[in-house]
Motif scaffolding. Sequence first.
Motif, PDB file in Angstrom:
ATOM      1  N   ALA A   3       1.347  -0.451   9.436  1.00 51.03           N
ATOM      2  CA  ALA A   3       0.174  -1.326   8.741  1.00 51.03           C
ATOM      3  C   ALA A   3       1.205  -2.633   8.211  1.00 51.03           C
ATOM      4  N   VAL A   4       2.187  -2.136   7.516  1.00 50.48           N
ATOM      5  CA  VAL A   4       2.982  -3.337   6.563  1.00 50.48           C
ATOM      6  C   VAL A   4       3.704  -4.068   7.853  1.00 50.48           C
ATOM      7  N   ARG A   5       4.231  -3.755   8.942  1.00 54.93           N
ATOM      8  CA  ARG A   5       4.526  -4.427   9.870  1.00 54.93           C
ATOM      9  C   ARG A   5       3.721  -5.146  10.640  1.00 54.93           C
ATOM     10  N   ALA A   6       2.412  -4.710  10.739  1.00 52.11           N
ATOM     11  CA  ALA A   6       1.309  -5.459  11.428  1.00 52.11           C
ATOM     12  C   ALA A   6       0.799  -6.481  10.500  1.00 52.11           C
ATOM     13  N   VAL A   7       1.042  -6.478   9.260  1.00 52.51           N
ATOM     14  CA  VAL A   7       0.423  -7.519   8.412  1.00 52.51           C
ATOM     15  C   VAL A   7       1.491  -8.524   8.465  1.00 52.51           C
ATOM     16  N   ARG A   8       2.754  -8.158   8.423  1.00 55.39           N
ATOM     17  CA  ARG A   8       3.725  -9.233   8.407  1.00 55.39           C
ATOM     18  C   ARG A   8       3.938 -10.022   9.738  1.00 55.39           C
ATOM     19  N   GLU A  22      -5.885  -6.596  13.571  1.00 56.82           N
ATOM     20  CA  GLU A  22      -6.412  -5.516  14.334  1.00 56.82           C
ATOM     21  C   GLU A  22      -5.453  -4.343  14.281  1.00 56.82           C
ATOM     22  N   ARG A  23      -3.959  -4.681  14.550  1.00 55.91           N
ATOM     23  CA  ARG A  23      -3.086  -3.556  14.478  1.00 55.91           C
ATOM     24  C   ARG A  23      -3.046  -2.912  13.334  1.00 55.91           C
ATOM     25  N   ALA A  24      -3.228  -3.700  12.134  1.00 50.15           N
ATOM     26  CA  ALA A  24      -3.156  -3.460  10.933  1.00 50.15           C
ATOM     27  C   ALA A  24      -4.180  -2.510  10.560  1.00 50.15           C
ATOM     28  N   LEU A  50      -6.410  -3.111   3.838  1.00 55.79           N
ATOM     29  CA  LEU A  50      -5.865  -4.158   4.590  1.00 55.79           C
ATOM     30  C   LEU A  50      -5.676  -5.530   3.642  1.00 55.79           C
ATOM     31  N   GLU A  51      -6.706  -5.941   2.916  1.00 56.67           N
ATOM     32  CA  GLU A  51      -6.581  -6.847   2.191  1.00 56.67           C
ATOM     33  C   GLU A  51      -5.583  -6.736   0.975  1.00 56.67           C
ATOM     34  N   ILE A 110       2.096  -8.443   0.389  1.00 55.01           N
ATOM     35  CA  ILE A 110       3.056  -8.957   1.469  1.00 55.01           C
ATOM     36  C   ILE A 110       3.178 -10.391   1.041  1.00 55.01           C
ATOM     37  N   ALA A 111       2.083 -11.050   0.869  1.00 58.78           N
ATOM     38  CA  ALA A 111       2.176 -12.580   0.615  1.00 58.78           C
ATOM     39  C   ALA A 111       2.786 -12.530  -0.754  1.00 58.78           C
TER      40      ALA A 111
END
Length: 187
Positions: A54-59, A64-66, A170-171, A177-178
């Motif tokens: 999930a972390v990789r997907a958000v980055r 959708e992947r996250a 997710l949010e 990450i932001a």
Amino acid sequence: VENPEAMLKQAVREMEQALGETMNGAARVIAGERMTRKQLDDYRRQAELWTEEAVRAVRDESEERARFALARKADAARLVASVEGHVHSAAETASNLRRQIEAMRRHVAASAGNFALLINGISAGTGAFDRFEQTCLRVEQSEAEAEALLALGGELATLTTFDRDVEFELETLKRQIADEVAPPTAE
């Protein structure tokens, strides 16, 4: 007139048989406990891996992947919570059975009445230990197969609808990450 020696030998044989049966039951419980602990560790690892995904997907800015990864993490977390209670219960049961077996062994030895009979009982009991190990292996195999079926069932489950927990997580992950990427503000 009954032969007391024959009666004693018969009583010892019956106790040894009961001990063997108890050991077989204990083998199933202990193997179940081991398999449940392995299953718990697997579910914990899966939750960690899905979190990392999930972390990789958000980055990568792939929401959708996250979402998918967070939903799978939530599934693994639910399984962890469910299995933890089973592990505790199985450990208590296994511990109780071990104490019962030890008490039965002492009772068999005390009933035999002499050291020679005790030695014979131990050597005769070796077969019971072998059966115990074989039963453990059979139970582990059966439970591993059941676990595989459960995992396959989970693989086939569709994750098209995502609940609010996944969206919230997710949010939260996106904000974390932001915050990591954002340059420090000058004051």
